[in-house]
Write a protein that holds these residues in place. Structure first.
Motif, PDB file in Angstrom:
ATOM      1  N   ILE A 147      10.376   4.749 -10.468  1.00 48.85           N
ATOM      2  CA  ILE A 147       9.612   3.913  -9.537  1.00 48.85           C
ATOM      3  C   ILE A 147       8.677   2.986 -10.313  1.00 48.85           C
ATOM      4  N   GLY A 152      13.319   8.355  -6.056  1.00 44.65           N
ATOM      5  CA  GLY A 152      13.629   8.377  -7.495  1.00 44.65           C
ATOM      6  C   GLY A 152      12.514   9.094  -8.215  1.00 44.65           C
ATOM      7  N   THR A 153      12.648   9.156  -9.528  1.00 36.91           N
ATOM      8  CA  THR A 153      11.591   9.843 -10.278  1.00 36.91           C
ATOM      9  C   THR A 153      10.371   8.922 -10.362  1.00 36.91           C
ATOM     10  N   GLU A 154       9.239   9.502 -10.720  1.00 40.26           N
ATOM     11  CA  GLU A 154       8.004   8.701 -10.839  1.00 40.26           C
ATOM     12  C   GLU A 154       8.206   7.576 -11.854  1.00 40.26           C
ATOM     13  N   GLY A 202       1.910  10.084   1.571  1.00 36.17           N
ATOM     14  CA  GLY A 202       2.757  10.903   0.712  1.00 36.17           C
ATOM     15  C   GLY A 202       3.889  10.144   0.056  1.00 36.17           C
ATOM     16  N   SER A 203       3.913   8.826   0.183  1.00 37.80           N
ATOM     17  CA  SER A 203       5.024   8.069  -0.403  1.00 37.80           C
ATOM     18  C   SER A 203       4.888   7.921  -1.916  1.00 37.80           C
ATOM     19  N   GLY A 204       3.747   8.274  -2.464  1.00 40.75           N
ATOM     20  CA  GLY A 204       3.580   8.259  -3.920  1.00 40.75           C
ATOM     21  C   GLY A 204       2.700   7.126  -4.439  1.00 40.75           C
ATOM     22  N   LYS A 205       1.872   6.561  -3.577  1.00 47.95           N
ATOM     23  CA  LYS A 205       1.013   5.452  -3.998  1.00 47.95           C
ATOM     24  C   LYS A 205       0.036   5.897  -5.088  1.00 47.95           C
ATOM     25  N   GLY A 206      -0.637   7.018  -4.827  1.00 49.12           N
ATOM     26  CA  GLY A 206      -1.643   7.502  -5.777  1.00 49.12           C
ATOM     27  C   GLY A 206      -1.023   7.792  -7.140  1.00 49.12           C
ATOM     28  N   GLU A 253      11.097  12.594   3.589  1.00 49.76           N
ATOM     29  CA  GLU A 253      10.661  12.735   2.191  1.00 49.76           C
ATOM     30  C   GLU A 253       9.127  12.757   2.122  1.00 49.76           C
ATOM     31  N   ALA A 262      10.540   4.030  -2.886  1.00 43.46           N
ATOM     32  CA  ALA A 262       9.741   5.179  -3.323  1.00 43.46           C
ATOM     33  C   ALA A 262      10.612   6.389  -3.652  1.00 43.46           C
ATOM     34  N   ARG A 279      -5.873  19.519   0.758  1.00 43.25           N
ATOM     35  CA  ARG A 279      -6.357  18.483   1.686  1.00 43.25           C
ATOM     36  C   ARG A 279      -6.252  18.956   3.134  1.00 43.25           C
TER      37      ARG A 279
HETATM   38  N1  LIG Z   1       8.731   9.952  -7.120  1.00 48.06           N
HETATM   39  C1  LIG Z   1       8.323  11.133  -6.666  1.00 48.06           C
HETATM   40  N2  LIG Z   1       9.210  12.119  -6.444  1.00 48.06           N
HETATM   41  C2  LIG Z   1       8.807  13.321  -5.955  1.00 48.06           C
HETATM   42  N3  LIG Z   1       7.532  13.636  -5.675  1.00 48.06           N
HETATM   43  C3  LIG Z   1       6.596  12.680  -5.877  1.00 48.06           C
HETATM   44  C4  LIG Z   1       6.934  11.382  -6.373  1.00 48.06           C
HETATM   45  N4  LIG Z   1       5.818  10.646  -6.474  1.00 48.06           N
HETATM   46  C5  LIG Z   1       4.805  11.434  -6.050  1.00 48.06           C
HETATM   47  N5  LIG Z   1       5.264  12.656  -5.708  1.00 48.06           N
HETATM   48  C6  LIG Z   1       4.511  13.799  -5.185  1.00 48.06           C
HETATM   49  O1  LIG Z   1       4.335  13.596  -3.786  1.00 48.06           O
HETATM   50  C7  LIG Z   1       3.029  13.980  -3.383  1.00 48.06           C
HETATM   51  C8  LIG Z   1       2.348  12.773  -2.734  1.00 48.06           C
HETATM   52  O2  LIG Z   1       2.148  11.771  -3.717  1.00 48.06           O
HETATM   53  P1  LIG Z   1       0.855  10.861  -3.717  1.00 48.06           P
HETATM   54  O3  LIG Z   1      -0.337  11.721  -3.547  1.00 48.06           O
HETATM   55  O4  LIG Z   1       0.921   9.977  -4.918  1.00 48.06           O
HETATM   56  O5  LIG Z   1       1.141  10.019  -2.372  1.00 48.06           O
HETATM   57  P2  LIG Z   1       0.215   9.003  -1.582  1.00 48.06           P
HETATM   58  O6  LIG Z   1       1.111   7.953  -1.057  1.00 48.06           O
HETATM   59  O7  LIG Z   1      -0.920   8.562  -2.441  1.00 48.06           O
HETATM   60  O8  LIG Z   1      -0.283   9.934  -0.401  1.00 48.06           O
HETATM   61  P3  LIG Z   1      -1.498   9.772   0.625  1.00 48.06           P
HETATM   62  O9  LIG Z   1      -1.364   8.455   1.279  1.00 48.06           O
HETATM   63  O10 LIG Z   1      -1.279  10.916   1.567  1.00 48.06           O
HETATM   64  O11 LIG Z   1      -2.759   9.925  -0.179  1.00 48.06           O
HETATM   65  C9  LIG Z   1       2.323  14.487  -4.631  1.00 48.06           C
HETATM   66  O12 LIG Z   1       2.393  15.894  -4.654  1.00 48.06           O
HETATM   67  C10 LIG Z   1       3.097  13.861  -5.779  1.00 48.06           C
HETATM   68  O13 LIG Z   1       3.071  14.664  -6.953  1.00 48.06           O
END
Ligand SMILES: Nc1ncnc2c1ncn2[C@@H]1O[C@H](COP(=O)(O)OP(=O)(O)OP(=O)(O)O)[C@@H](O)[C@H]1O
Ligand SMILES: O=c1ccn([C@@H]2O[C@H](COP(=O)(O)O)[C@@H](O)[C@H]2O)c(=O)[nH]1
Length: 260
Positions: free
Chosen positions: A245, A240-242, A84-88, A189, A238, A201
């Motif tokens: 980042i 801040g806004t997308e 959920g850190s926003g990698k995808g 977060e 990770a 999921r």
């Molecule tokens: N910078 C951000 N600020 C707030 N929310 C975010 C940010 N980046 C991503 N998100 C949201 O957080 C959630 C998780 O993001 P994402 O799926 O990219 O994470 P991930 O690291 O790929 O997760 P996983 O490892 O579980 O697949 C999504 O709903 C996404 O829209």
């Protein structure tokens, strides 16, 4: 969709015999075992490494780029690159800007579940438990995607999860990443983002998330250390806004484009 694993021995049962993901990861195998491995002693390798079914394949694909799940030593309230850190989210931006092929290991596994492949139900249970699927399965899925792609630049997202994953990938693909990114995100977060992701999921719930964080913490550290020692690791905040980042990510990939 076809089964990528054609062996008669189930990699999940081999994993069960050799590994308990609730325990700390095992240290390097003794020298004698490593030498047997190097000689290609398949039987010894099966027993020792759980992933020893692989043929040694020298692959000519250029090295790939990994968006990694990584972890910081002695910094337990943040989980770089954790769930959920926003990698995808960042991968999508990199693809759009730099034309990489995005391979999310988690997505490939979920696709196996959706198409009821040979190990679909076992993968489902593994993901529900937040555990790591055997390398044999994941690497073969990644390999299939890489080999069938016209692209030569790959973003591998959420992989390797363990040293075993890393070693299996490098052995099978004959390639190493040019760059490894980790996303530094506070635990609360990540939990907040996962619980509000809303994509249906099976692992986006508090119970599984706790298990994922635990497995993440136990198994990723050696991977981080390995890439840090190789000077390939780049830490990204990770928070801040997308777009904010992505402004940290962009120059790293722009530099890679120049290297070729
Ligand atoms: N910078 C951000 N600020 C707030 N929310 C975010 C940010 N980046 C991503 N998100 C949201 O957080 C959630 C998780 O993001 P994402 O799926 O990219 O994470 P991930 O690291 O790929 O997760 P996983 O490892 O579980 O697949 C999504 O709903 C996404 O829209
Ligand atoms: O290399 C991998 C990648 C993923 N898994 C399993 O899938 C889930 C979800 O992964 P995401 O990267 O968050 O989509 C993960 O918790 C593992 O159970 C894996 O085993 N190996």
């Amino acid at each position: 969709m076809f089964d990528v694993i054609s062996h008669s021995i189930n990699p999940f049962s081999i994993q069960k015999q050799n590994e308990d993901q609730n325990e700390e990861p095992r240290s390097r195998p003794p020298r004698e075992e490593r030498e047997r491995e190097d000689r290609g002693d398949v039987e010894a390798r099966n027993f020792t490494y759980r992933i020893g079914f692989f043929q040694q394949i020298i692959h000519s694909q250029p090295a790939s780029i990994h968006i990694e799940d990584l972890e910081i030593i002695d910094h337990r309230d943040t989980y770089p690159g954790g769930p959920g850190s926003g990698k995808g989210t960042q991968c999508a931006k990199i693809v759009e800007t730099f034309g990489f092929k995005h391979l999310s290991a988690g997505d490939l596994l979920r696709r196996e579940i959706a198409c009821n492949s040979k190990y679909g139900s076992t993968i489902l249970n593994t993901i529900k438990e937040g555990r790591i699927v055997p390398s044999e399965v994941t690497v073969k899925l990644i390999q299939r995607e890489m080999e069938s792609s016209d692209n030569h630049k790959f973003l591998i997202d959420g992989f390797p999860r363990s040293e075993e994953n890393r070693i299996a990938f490098e052995r099978i693909m004959g390639a190493e990443p040019n760059i490894v990114l980790f996303f530094d995100c506070p635990e609360e977060e990540m939990v907040k983002r996962v619980l509000s992701r809303n994509q249906g999921r099976v692992d986006d719930n508090l119970d599984t998330m706790k298990k994922r964080l635990k497995v993440f913490e136990a198994w990723n550290l050696p991977v981080i250390n390995y890439y840090a020692e190789k000077g390939k690791l780049h830490k990204i905040s990770a928070l801040g806004t997308e777009d904010e980042i992505f402004e940290q990510v962009r120059p790293l990939f722009a530099a890679c484009e120049v290297i070729k």
